[in-house]
Motif scaffolding. Structure first.
Motif, PDB file in Angstrom:
ATOM      1  N   ARG A 238       0.838  -1.199   0.000  1.00 29.39           N
ATOM      2  CA  ARG A 238       0.000   0.000   0.000  1.00 29.39           C
ATOM      3  C   ARG A 238       0.874   1.250   0.000  1.00 29.39           C
ATOM      4  O   ARG A 238       1.908   1.289   0.667  1.00 29.39           O
ATOM      5  CB  ARG A 238      -0.908   0.033   1.234  1.00 29.39           C
ATOM      6  CG  ARG A 238      -1.840  -1.157   1.358  1.00 29.39           C
ATOM      7  CD  ARG A 238      -2.825  -1.228   0.208  1.00 29.39           C
ATOM      8  NE  ARG A 238      -3.806  -2.278   0.411  1.00 29.39           N
ATOM      9  CZ  ARG A 238      -4.740  -2.608  -0.467  1.00 29.39           C
ATOM     10  NH1 ARG A 238      -4.809  -1.971  -1.621  1.00 29.39           N
ATOM     11  NH2 ARG A 238      -5.602  -3.565  -0.220  1.00 29.39           N
ATOM     12  N   LEU A 311      -8.367   1.409   2.534  1.00 29.30           N
ATOM     13  CA  LEU A 311      -8.586   1.180   3.961  1.00 29.30           C
ATOM     14  C   LEU A 311      -9.926   0.479   4.169  1.00 29.30           C
ATOM     15  O   LEU A 311     -10.970   0.961   3.728  1.00 29.30           O
ATOM     16  CB  LEU A 311      -8.571   2.517   4.701  1.00 29.30           C
ATOM     17  CG  LEU A 311      -8.618   2.439   6.232  1.00 29.30           C
ATOM     18  CD1 LEU A 311      -7.295   1.906   6.774  1.00 29.30           C
ATOM     19  CD2 LEU A 311      -8.911   3.809   6.832  1.00 29.30           C
ATOM     20  N   THR A 313     -13.242  -0.625   6.001  1.00 30.12           N
ATOM     21  CA  THR A 313     -14.117   0.018   6.981  1.00 30.12           C
ATOM     22  C   THR A 313     -15.379  -0.810   7.164  1.00 30.12           C
ATOM     23  O   THR A 313     -15.662  -1.737   6.389  1.00 30.12           O
ATOM     24  CB  THR A 313     -14.497   1.441   6.535  1.00 30.12           C
ATOM     25  OG1 THR A 313     -15.213   1.366   5.293  1.00 30.12           O
ATOM     26  CG2 THR A 313     -13.257   2.316   6.359  1.00 30.12           C
ATOM     27  N   VAL A 328     -13.142   2.304  11.171  1.00 27.57           N
ATOM     28  CA  VAL A 328     -11.967   1.649  10.588  1.00 27.57           C
ATOM     29  C   VAL A 328     -11.910   0.201  11.045  1.00 27.57           C
ATOM     30  O   VAL A 328     -12.208  -0.114  12.210  1.00 27.57           O
ATOM     31  CB  VAL A 328     -10.667   2.378  11.006  1.00 27.57           C
ATOM     32  CG1 VAL A 328      -9.431   1.580  10.576  1.00 27.57           C
ATOM     33  CG2 VAL A 328     -10.629   3.776  10.419  1.00 27.57           C
ATOM     34  N   ALA A 330      -8.862  -2.279  11.221  1.00 33.94           N
ATOM     35  CA  ALA A 330      -7.413  -2.418  11.040  1.00 33.94           C
ATOM     36  C   ALA A 330      -7.093  -3.877  10.748  1.00 33.94           C
ATOM     37  O   ALA A 330      -7.292  -4.744  11.603  1.00 33.94           O
ATOM     38  CB  ALA A 330      -6.673  -1.945  12.285  1.00 33.94           C
ATOM     39  N   SER A 335      -2.597  -0.375   7.440  1.00 32.50           N
ATOM     40  CA  SER A 335      -3.663   0.354   8.136  1.00 32.50           C
ATOM     41  C   SER A 335      -3.154   0.918   9.462  1.00 32.50           C
ATOM     42  O   SER A 335      -3.537   2.030   9.854  1.00 32.50           O
ATOM     43  CB  SER A 335      -4.879  -0.552   8.363  1.00 32.50           C
ATOM     44  OG  SER A 335      -4.569  -1.657   9.183  1.00 32.50           O
ATOM     45  N   TRP A 338      -1.138   4.017   8.625  1.00 32.65           N
ATOM     46  CA  TRP A 338      -2.028   5.135   8.316  1.00 32.65           C
ATOM     47  C   TRP A 338      -2.597   5.738   9.603  1.00 32.65           C
ATOM     48  O   TRP A 338      -2.637   6.969   9.772  1.00 32.65           O
ATOM     49  CB  TRP A 338      -3.152   4.672   7.395  1.00 32.65           C
ATOM     50  CG  TRP A 338      -4.101   5.789   7.066  1.00 32.65           C
ATOM     51  CD1 TRP A 338      -3.955   6.732   6.097  1.00 32.65           C
ATOM     52  CD2 TRP A 338      -5.328   6.078   7.741  1.00 32.65           C
ATOM     53  NE1 TRP A 338      -5.017   7.609   6.125  1.00 32.65           N
ATOM     54  CE2 TRP A 338      -5.878   7.233   7.120  1.00 32.65           C
ATOM     55  CE3 TRP A 338      -6.010   5.485   8.804  1.00 32.65           C
ATOM     56  CZ2 TRP A 338      -7.084   7.789   7.542  1.00 32.65           C
ATOM     57  CZ3 TRP A 338      -7.214   6.046   9.219  1.00 32.65           C
ATOM     58  CH2 TRP A 338      -7.735   7.180   8.591  1.00 32.65           C
TER      59      TRP A 338
END
Length: 528
Positions: A238, A311, A313, A328, A330, A335, A338
């Motif tokens: 990512r 990401l 969610t 979120v 994770a 992630s 971020w």
């Protein structure tokens, strides 16, 4: 050497607790014609190399303290130890401290071996075995010679013959990396979940080697260190835009340097494979401190509009007006990176999964100390939880909060409601409270507790959370909430903020993750 594998492995199995140890127990499906060999670099109480030859359905094993060598003039002490199951040839990870062989293990070398003797089992019984190795590091003619018989551990010597593969002065310690993963023992110890899932039996666990949550690579970490104040960074496939990497989020403590955003990101992507099993598929509440812990922080649940598309969610379809609709999830070190760049220092995951939010998978006990509560009194209360759970036959583990308290986490099968788990936890807590009534108050407000601790069972509710295992806490020095083994409650040096982001890696290398034994456990709560 003529026993069937199941009988030969009996001593191995008696010495291990497979409810806690991330090792294959062995069983059906072990062939008898294999000729694999493996050498595992094993840091337990002492560093040694486990030298194993597949024979008659098991791994015949010797512990070699200084490691094998290609030097024909050197002879290495080799202690004959119990046979191991053939699945163990692929094991690379952490065995929890307190279990037999506790420590970290890498696959240092592997390949095939060919006995010179017509009957290698008889040759071992007679005390001299000649064989050829064809591995990635070791090759050529070797011999194992018994020097002393008797007792539990026979002493042998491992020697390399003078041949085309001989190499004077060759030292195993000059070649420290795994031939399986390319990692060192330190790197495996820091991220054992990326290599072995100990809650599964050998065949299923073996299929998961490599990890559901791969760690940041050495190259990715080096790129983070070289990035400067900010810029584009790639981790776990990512791309992220990182900002203000040299900003001090935690002031200097005890003469150390301040802890920067770069340090925080590095910590979370390094410990991520160990931490993510407690976050994945769970809506996340975050405590953000974008200006650092010297300024007030704030709680944030909603996913911001600028979040990257990759990401993951979760949308709460039942959210009412004013409630958070998107959280979120994770599920990768990217992630976590971020979130850290976003100023989310402290992470709290729901006790239920996004796929079934009404049924928790954890029951939580929170020992919340009052102003007059000493840590020794917190420990007394934690030990009573240990006694109570042991009496009930329930598995759980304690965790220091990184601040002043201790929490107890109990894994459960996800079919009870929050009302049921809260009622069960309340009954246990009030029973414990009656043992030491002078230490406990049931008042909600701290100013009504007369300085005493509260045994808080009310966290067993939808969208109520406690700090996640291995989460940083927003205090000077960046302490971390660390899972414990029960015996650590008796350690006189234990403190609730003993570990910081600077020494969690050493902690994992020494003891592994005590909560690993709880992952995937779906136990029923006994009626009270």
């Amino acid at each position: 050497m003529t026993e069937v594998p199941a009988r030969k492995l009996r001593r191995y199995q008696e010495m291990r607790d497979f409810a806690r140890t991330a090792e294959p127990a062995g069983g059906a499906g072990q062939g008898r014609g294999g000729r694999r060999f493996v050498v595992q670099r094993h840091r337990a109480r002492r560093l040694h190399y486990d030298f194993r030859l597949e024979l008659d359905g098991v791994l015949v094993s010797w512990a070699v303290p200084r490691g094998p060598t290609l030097d024909p003039k050197a002879r290495r002490l080799a202690v004959h130890v119990e046979d191991h199951p053939v699945e163990y040839a692929d094991f690379e990870g952490v065995i929890p401290r307190g279990e037999y062989g506790g420590g970290d293990v890498i696959v240092w070398d592997r390949g095939v071996w060919c006995p010179v003797d017509a009957d290698p089992a008889a040759a071992i019984e007679d005390g001299t075995l000649h064989f050829d190795l064809e591995g990635e590091k070791l090759a050529g003619r070797f011999v194992l010679v018994r020097s002393r018989r008797g007792g539990d551990k026979e002493q042998w010597f491992l020697l390399h013959k003078q041949d085309d593969h001989a190499h004077p002065g060759w030292n195993a310690e000059d070649h420290p990396r795994s031939v399986k993963s390319g990692r060192t023992n330190d790197e495996v110890a820091a991220a054992p979940e990326a290599l072995w899932h100990g809650d599964r039996q050998a065949p299923e666990a073996d299929s998961q080697v490599g990890g559901a949550f791969p760690a940041a690579t050495a190259g990715e970490l080096a790129a983070l260190d070289d990035l400067g104040a900010g810029g584009r960074w790639s981790v776990a496939g990512r791309d992220l835009k990182l900002t203000n990497l040299d900003k001090a989020l935690f002031p200097a403590a005890d003469g150390a340097n301040p802890i920067t955003k770069r340090d925080l990101i590095r910590y979370y992507v390094s410990v991520g494979p160990v931490m993510l099993p407690y976050l994945s598929d769970r809506p996340l509440n975050t405590h953000r401190f974008p200006q650092g812990v010297t300024e007030p922080g704030f709680w944030q649940k909603v996913v911001p509009a600028h979040a990257p598309e990759w990401l993951h969610t979760w949308r709460n379809e039942r959210a009412k007006r004013g409630e958070t609709r998107r959280y979120v999830l994770a599920d990768s070190v990217a992630s976590l990176a971020w979130l850290a760049n976003y100023g989310a220092l402290e992470l709290h995951a729901w006790t239920s999964r996004a796929t079934d939010v009404d049924h928790p998978t954890w029951v939580l006990f929170d020992i919340d100390p009052g102003p007059a509560t000493s840590f020794e009194e917190v420990l007394e209360l934690a030990r009573l939880h240990r006694t109570a759970l042991d009496h009930l036959g329930v598995t759980g583990r304690p965790k220091v909060t990184g601040q002043r308290g201790i929490q107890i986490w109990v894994p459960i099968a996800p079919h009870l409601t929050f009302a049921q788990t809260r009622e069960w936890a309340e009954t246990v807590s009030k029973t414990i409270g009656r043992v030491l009534p002078d230490l406990v108050s049931w008042a909600w407000a701290k100013d009504e507790r007369e300085g005493r601790a509260r045994l808080d069972f009310t966290q067993n509710a939808l969208n109520k959370t406690l700090v996640a295992p291995y989460s940083v806490r927003p205090r000077v020095g960046a302490p971390v909430s660390i899972p414990l083994d029960w015996d650590e409650l008796d350690d006189p040096t234990l403190a609730p903020d003993r570990w910081t982001i600077r020494d969690v890696r050493a902690r994992l290398t020494e003891r592994g993750d005590p909560f690993k034994a709880l992952i995937g456990v779906e136990q029923e709560l006994p009626k009270l």
